[in-house]
Design an enzyme around this catalytic site. Structure first.
Site, short mmCIF file in Angstrom:
data_model
loop_
_atom_site.label_atom_id
_atom_site.label_comp_id
_atom_site.label_asym_id
_atom_site.label_seq_id
_atom_site.Cartn_x
_atom_site.Cartn_y
_atom_site.Cartn_z
N VAL A 299 8.50 -4.02 20.99
CA VAL A 299 9.91 -4.15 21.37
C VAL A 299 10.84 -3.80 20.23
O VAL A 299 11.92 -4.36 20.09
CB VAL A 299 10.20 -5.58 21.89
CG1 VAL A 299 9.52 -5.81 23.22
CG2 VAL A 299 9.75 -6.63 20.88
N HIS B 280 0.83 -1.20 0.00
CA HIS B 280 0.00 0.00 0.00
C HIS B 280 0.87 1.25 0.00
O HIS B 280 1.86 1.34 0.71
CB HIS B 280 -0.96 0.04 1.20
CG HIS B 280 -0.39 -0.53 2.46
ND1 HIS B 280 0.85 -0.18 2.96
CD2 HIS B 280 -0.89 -1.42 3.35
CE1 HIS B 280 1.08 -0.83 4.09
NE2 HIS B 280 0.05 -1.59 4.33
N ILE C 249 6.06 3.71 20.46
CA ILE C 249 4.92 2.89 20.05
C ILE C 249 4.21 2.31 21.27
O ILE C 249 2.98 2.41 21.40
CB ILE C 249 5.38 1.76 19.11
CG1 ILE C 249 5.90 2.34 17.80
CG2 ILE C 249 4.23 0.79 18.83
CD1 ILE C 249 6.52 1.31 16.87
N GLY C 250 4.97 1.73 22.19
CA GLY C 250 4.36 1.13 23.37
C GLY C 250 3.63 2.13 24.23
O GLY C 250 2.50 1.89 24.68
N GLY D 161 8.93 2.38 24.51
CA GLY D 161 9.32 3.37 23.52
C GLY D 161 8.08 4.11 23.04
O GLY D 161 6.99 3.96 23.61
N HIS E 177 2.23 36.19 23.04
CA HIS E 177 1.57 35.99 24.33
C HIS E 177 0.06 36.10 24.15
O HIS E 177 -0.40 36.97 23.42
CB HIS E 177 2.05 37.05 25.33
CG HIS E 177 1.33 37.00 26.64
ND1 HIS E 177 1.66 36.09 27.63
CD2 HIS E 177 0.30 37.74 27.12
CE1 HIS E 177 0.87 36.28 28.67
NE2 HIS E 177 0.05 37.28 28.38
#
Length: 469
Positions: free
Chosen positions: A274, A38, A189-190, A187, A448
Site C-alpha cells: 500500500v 547494505h 509492487i502489488g 500498484g 522489421h
C-alpha cells in the site's frame, strides 16, 4: 579510515546515493558514502533486482505449462521453490558486491553506520555517524546529499507479522509456496507479486481501493491489464475496502466490501503493498530549513532542500519512487555541486515500468491528464495483433498508445501493455527528452520484424496513417 573531511558526503548507498558518489568522484570531488545496512539499497537487495529474478522464474513456469501452441510437450513439470528463491537472492548478492567494488575502484570510502546532520562548524556540514546507537565518527563536508530512501507503508490492522501477513520482504523469501494469497494494493509492487505467485500456481486475489488496477497508468491500459489478469485466473476487486483481518491458525480471513456488499476471503497469506513512507526520521532535520511533506523531503529541480548545501534525492525526495529516477537525480545533483550546467529535473520524462504479465510501461501524461491541460489532442493506438513479431512470438495481446499535442506535434505521453514493452518504452523517452515531434517520429525507421514497429504505427495512427491495422 582516518580522513573525515570531504567535499561531499552522501548519506545512503542505494541507487541514488552510490551513483551520486560515483559521478562526484569522476568529477574530482572528494566524496564519501555513509550506509547503515547494505550497498545498493532496497532496489538492489529487496526490490527491483531480486523481484525480476523471481518474475523470470515464474515466466518460465508459465511457458512450460503452455507449450502446446509451439509444438512442444512436457509432462510432470515441477519446480524446486527453494531454488527459485535462492537464485533470486544470489543475483542480488552478486550485484551488491559489484557496487562495493565500483566504490572501492573510485576510491570512495564507505562509512558503516547511520548518518545524521549534526549542525555546521566553520562553514562545513557535520555528519554524525553511529552504529548500533553509538557514535563512531564525525564527518564534515561542504555539501551533503540525503539519499536515505523509503520503507513500506504499514496500515493499522495489517501490520506484517512475518508469517501470515507479508510485506515485500517476506513475499520475496517465503519458506514455502502458498496455495492462496490476497494482495492489498495494485500498484507496481502489488501487481508484480500477484503476477509472480499466480504464474507459479497460487490462487490470487488483488484488492484495490481505487476504481481500477495500476491506477497511475492510462485508463485504457489499466482496463486491458485488468482483463488480462482475470483471464489468467486472478480475482480483481477494485473500489474495495478492507475490514478487520482475522487470523485462523494457518490462514487469514479478510472481509472485503465492494459496492456496499461484503464478502469474506480466506487465504494462506496476505501481502500488504500500500505504498511507501520516506526515511526522514533520525537524520537530523530538526532545527534545519529542510521541509518535509507527508514523509518526503521537498526539493527544487536541482534537488536542493531549503537548507543551504543540503540536497535530497531518490525515494526520500518524493515521487516517482523509481530507482532510475533516483540515479538520474544522483548524477544531476553531483554535477550541480561540481558547478556544471545541468537541466533541472523533469519527472514527466521519467518512464514507469511494471514487470507483470503482460508488462506495462509508460512515460509522460495519460490521455486524461493531457486533456485536463486544455490542449487539443491527437491519440494514436496500435494493437499487437497487427504486429508480425508479436504474433510469431505467441504474444498477440498488447497495445501501444501515443498522446500528442495536435497543434505543435509534441509527444505528451506514451503508454504500452504487452510483451517486452519495458524494453521498448525508452524509445519514446528519448523522443520526449529530445523534444522530437510527430514529424521526426514518423520519419524514423524501425527494424522489421520487431514488436517496436508497433511504436511507429501508433505514431502514424495519431494522424490517421497506421499502415497495418
Amino acid at each position: 579510515m582516518s580522513k573525515t573531511d570531504f567535499d561531499l558526503i552522501v548519506v545512503g548507498g542505494g541507487p541514488g546515493g552510490y551513483v551520486a558518489a560515483l559521478r562526484a568522484a569522476q568529477l574530482k570531488l572528494d566524496v564519501a558514502v555513509v550506509e547503515s545496512t547494505h550497498l545498493g539499497g532496497i532496489c538492489l537487495n529487496w526490490g527491483c533486482i531480486p523481484t525480476k529474478a523471481l518474475l523470470r522464474a515464474s515466466e518460465i513456469n508459465h511457458l512450460l505449462h503452455d507449450l502446446g501452441p509451439f509444438g512442444f510437450k512436457a509432462e510432470n513439470v515441477s519446480y524446486d521453490f527453494d531454488k527459485v528463491v535462492a537464485r533470486s537472492r544470489a543475483v542480488s548478492k552478486q550485484l551488491a558486491g559489484g557496487v562495493g567494488h565500483l566504490l572501492k575502484k573510485a576510491k570512495v570510502p564507505v562509512f558503516d553506520g547511520r548518518g545524521k546532520l549534526a549542525g555546521v562548524s566553520r562553514g562545513r556540514r557535520m555528519i554524525e555517524v553511529s552504529k548500533d546507537g553509538k557514535p563512531v565518527a564525525t564527518l564534515t563536508a561542504r555539501n551533503v546529499i540525503l539519499a536515505t530512501g523509503a520503507r513500506a507503508r504499514v496500515l493499522p490492522g495489517i501490520e506484517p507479522d512475518g508469517d501470515l501477513i507479508w510485506s515485500y520482504r517476506e513475499a520475496m523469501v517465503p519458506k514455502a509456496m502458498p496455495k492462496s494469497l490476497l494482495v492489498i494494493g495494485s500498484g507496481a509492487i502489488g501487481i508484480e507479486f500477484a503476477s509472480f505467485y499466480r504464474n507459479m500456481g497460487a490462487e490470487v486475489t488483488v484488492v484495490e481501493a481505487m476504481d481500477r488496477v495500476l491506477p497511475v497508468e492510462d485508463e485504457e491500459i489499466s482496463a486491458l491489464a485488468h482483463k488480462a489478469f482475470e483471464k489468467q485466473g486472478m480475482t480483481i476487486l477494485t473500489g474495495a475496502k478492507i475490514g478487520t483481518l482475522r487470523k485462523n491458525g494457518a490462514t487469514v480471513t479478510v472481509p472485503v466490501e465492494v459496492a456496499g456488499k461484503t464478502r469474506e476471503i480466506t487465504v494462506e497469506k496476505v501481502i500488504s503493498a500500500v505504498g511507501i513512507v520516506g526515511n526522514v526520521e533520525d537524520i537530523g532535520l530538526e532545527g534545519t530549513k529542510v521541509e518535509v511533506d507527508r514523509t518526503h523531503i521537498k526539493v527544487d529541480g536541482y534537488c536542493r532542500t531549503g537548507e543551504p548545501n543540503v540536497y535530497a534525492i531518490g525515494d526520500v525526495a518524493g515521487a516517482p519512487w523509481l530507482a532510475h529516477k533516483a540515479s538520474h537525480e544522483g548524477v544531476l545533483c553531483a554535477e550541480h555541486i561540481a558547478g556544471r550546467e545541468v537541466h533541472p529535473m523533469d519527472v514527466t520524462n521519467i518512464p514507469g515500468c511494471t514487470y507483470c504479465r503482460p508488462q506495462v510501461a509508460s512515460v509522460g501524461l495519460t490521455e486524461a491528464k493531457a486533456k485536463a491541460t486544455g490542449r487539443t489532442l491527437r491519440v494514436g493506438k496500435f494493437p499487437f495483433m497487427g504486429n508480425g513479431k508479436a504474433i510469431a512470438m505467441g504474444e498477440p495481446e498488447g497495445l501501444v498508445k501515443t498522446v500528442f499535442d495536435a497543434e505543435t506535434g509534441e509527444l505528451l505521453g506514451a503508454h504500452m501493455i504487452g510483451a517486452e514493452v519495458t524494453e521498448m518504452i525508452q524509445g519514446y523517452v528519448v523522443a520526449k527528452t529530445g523534444e522530437l515531434t510527430e514529424g521526426e517520429l514518423k520519419e524514423t525507421v524501425f527494424p522489421h520484424p520487431t514488436i517496436s514497429e508497433s511504436m511507429h504505427e501508433a505514431v502514424l495512427a495519431a494522424w490517421g496513417g497506421a499502415l497495418h491495422f
